[in-house]
Structures are given as structure tokens and as C-alpha cells.
Design an enzyme around this catalytic site. Sequence first.
Site, PDB file in Angstrom:
ATOM      1  N   GLY A  48     -38.462  54.130 -27.794  1.00  0.00           N
ATOM      2  CA  GLY A  48     -39.474  53.158 -28.182  1.00  0.00           C
ATOM      3  C   GLY A  48     -40.178  53.680 -29.414  1.00  0.00           C
ATOM      4  CD  GLU A  49     -42.779  53.947 -33.393  1.00  0.00           C
ATOM      5  OE1 GLU A  49     -41.712  53.342 -33.624  1.00  0.00           O
ATOM      6  OE2 GLU A  49     -43.096  55.002 -33.963  1.00  0.00           O
ATOM      7  CB  SER A  50     -42.929  59.035 -30.263  1.00  0.00           C
ATOM      8  OG  SER A  50     -43.107  59.147 -31.651  1.00  0.00           O
ATOM      9  CB  CYS A  80     -34.803  57.755 -28.968  1.00  0.00           C
ATOM     10  SG  CYS A  80     -34.862  57.366 -30.716  1.00  0.00           S
ATOM     11  NE  ARG A 106     -42.413  59.648 -34.970  1.00  0.00           N
ATOM     12  CZ  ARG A 106     -43.392  58.808 -35.307  1.00  0.00           C
ATOM     13  NH1 ARG A 106     -44.528  59.263 -35.774  1.00  0.00           N
ATOM     14  NH2 ARG A 106     -43.202  57.514 -35.193  1.00  0.00           N
ATOM     15  CB  ILE A 135     -32.514  52.686 -32.767  1.00  0.00           C
ATOM     16  CG1 ILE A 135     -31.254  52.046 -32.159  1.00  0.00           C
ATOM     17  CG2 ILE A 135     -33.425  51.626 -33.385  1.00  0.00           C
ATOM     18  CD1 ILE A 135     -31.524  51.225 -30.904  1.00  0.00           C
ATOM     19  NE  ARG A 136     -37.953  52.338 -36.002  1.00  0.00           N
ATOM     20  CZ  ARG A 136     -37.711  51.544 -34.950  1.00  0.00           C
ATOM     21  NH1 ARG A 136     -36.725  50.670 -34.977  1.00  0.00           N
ATOM     22  NH2 ARG A 136     -38.471  51.619 -33.886  1.00  0.00           N
ATOM     23  CG  HIS A 172     -31.565  54.691 -27.706  1.00  0.00           C
ATOM     24  ND1 HIS A 172     -32.803  54.626 -27.104  1.00  0.00           N
ATOM     25  CD2 HIS A 172     -31.799  54.720 -29.031  1.00  0.00           C
ATOM     26  CE1 HIS A 172     -33.748  54.609 -28.023  1.00  0.00           C
ATOM     27  NE2 HIS A 172     -33.161  54.667 -29.209  1.00  0.00           N
ATOM     28  CD  GLU A 174     -31.940  54.539 -23.599  1.00  0.00           C
ATOM     29  OE1 GLU A 174     -31.231  55.560 -23.568  1.00  0.00           O
ATOM     30  OE2 GLU A 174     -32.865  54.369 -24.431  1.00  0.00           O
TER      31      GLU A 174
HETATM   32  N1  GLN Z   1     -38.725  56.265 -34.581  1.00  0.00           N
HETATM   33  C1  GLN Z   1     -39.270  56.243 -33.247  1.00  0.00           C
HETATM   34  C2  GLN Z   1     -40.400  57.267 -33.102  1.00  0.00           C
HETATM   35  O1  GLN Z   1     -40.675  58.006 -33.983  1.00  0.00           O
HETATM   36  C3  GLN Z   1     -38.190  56.539 -32.229  1.00  0.00           C
HETATM   37  C4  GLN Z   1     -37.189  55.417 -32.208  1.00  0.00           C
HETATM   38  C5  GLN Z   1     -36.525  55.175 -30.902  1.00  0.00           C
HETATM   39  O2  GLN Z   1     -36.985  55.594 -29.823  1.00  0.00           O
HETATM   40  N2  GLN Z   1     -35.449  54.438 -30.969  1.00  0.00           N
HETATM   41  O3  GLN Z   1     -41.020  57.311 -32.077  1.00  0.00           O
END
Ligand code: GLN
Length: 190
Positions: A48-50, A80, A106, A135-136, A172, A174
Site C-alpha cells: 500500500g502506502e507506507s 512492499c 523506497r 509496484i512503486r 507482491h 499476494e
Molecule cells: N511506494 C510505496 C511506499 O513507499 C510502496 C508501494 C507498494 O506497497 N506497492 O510505501
Amino acid sequence: MGKRVGVLALQGDFLEHRKTLERLGHEVVEVRLPGDLEGLDGLVIPGGESTTIGKLMVEYGLIEPLRARIAGGLPTFGTCAGAIVLAKDIGRDQPLIGAMDLVVERNAFGRQLQSFEADVPVPSVGEPPMRAIFIRAPAISSVGPGVEVLARLEDGTIVAARQGSLLATAFHPELTEDGRLHAYWLSLTP
Ligand code: GLN
């Protein structure tokens, strides 16, 4: 035997982890409050987004209970953003659990490579290689002495690591049908 596995459900792709774990025959508990940590055999921190996950862990009063439970031996698997939250050092200031002796960068793959897939050999789960979705994604820049590297990209970048029953992946698992890494992690739990 089926285990009781918590999935931190503050933000991110916790439903995909839930599906993977249920497919493997485990009971899943969505963790949003400190009381949800009772009686778990393991805990997943999703992608997700940390920064958001970190902020919500603080707001929900979860960060200290999570640190304590994980330091006390709760097997934990971060994918991630989850791997970022588990790391000790990400070179910037945001709320972390900091349980794994990892330096994580990151968004390590830059603009051109925001998202990509690769076949990544993971010897601990055997053949064939895993289809890894990034993903990112972060990269694991270095690991401490008690940490085993589980997977690298062809250029040597570390993308999965284990410290006891703590697991972190930059990708990921999952998001595919391949449950081998979840199964491997749960095989490490008592
Ligand atoms: N770029 C996100 C972060 O810095 C991580 C991306 C992801 O969990 N797919 O949290």
C-alpha cells in the site's frame, strides 16, 4: 493445520492477502485495533502506502503494541509497503515498526520502472521461480548479520529477506495465485 493469521487492515491490499491465506486453509483476522492482535499465530503487513499505514498505526494506537508483539516473537510478513514498515532504516523519518535489520530504499526503481514484473528465483520455495509483481517498489539495500537473503533480481538487488520468522518482500506475492511464499513463512511459525 490451519493457523490464525492477522492481516493489518488499515490501508493497502489486505484483501488479497486474506484470499491467499484462506486459499491455503488458514483463518484470517483483520487487525485494526490492539485487541485484534490477541491469539494470532502470525501477522501480515500488506502493500500500500507506507506513510499512510504508518500514520494510521500511530492514530489507532497500534504502533507500540505491534512493536511489542513482533519483538516478542510474533511471526510477521511484510510485502512492499509492509517491508518498508518492518525495516529499521529507510533513510527518512516516518513511523516504522523497525523490527528487521534491513536498510530499505523506497521507490527504488525510479520513474521508468514504477511497475514491472520479473521471474525471480526463490530457492527456499523451490522451482519454478516466482512471478514477482513490483509496484512503486522498494529495494532492500543491505541486510544485517542475522538476516538471510531469500531472493535477488538478476542485477543483484535484494528483493526478499528473512530474519527468523520475519519475512519481507519488495514484491507482491499476494497479487498472484502463487501461495508458496505465504506457505513457506507459515512453516516458520511455531
Ligand atoms: N511506494 C510505496 C511506499 O513507499 C510502496 C508501494 C507498494 O506497497 N506497492 O510505501
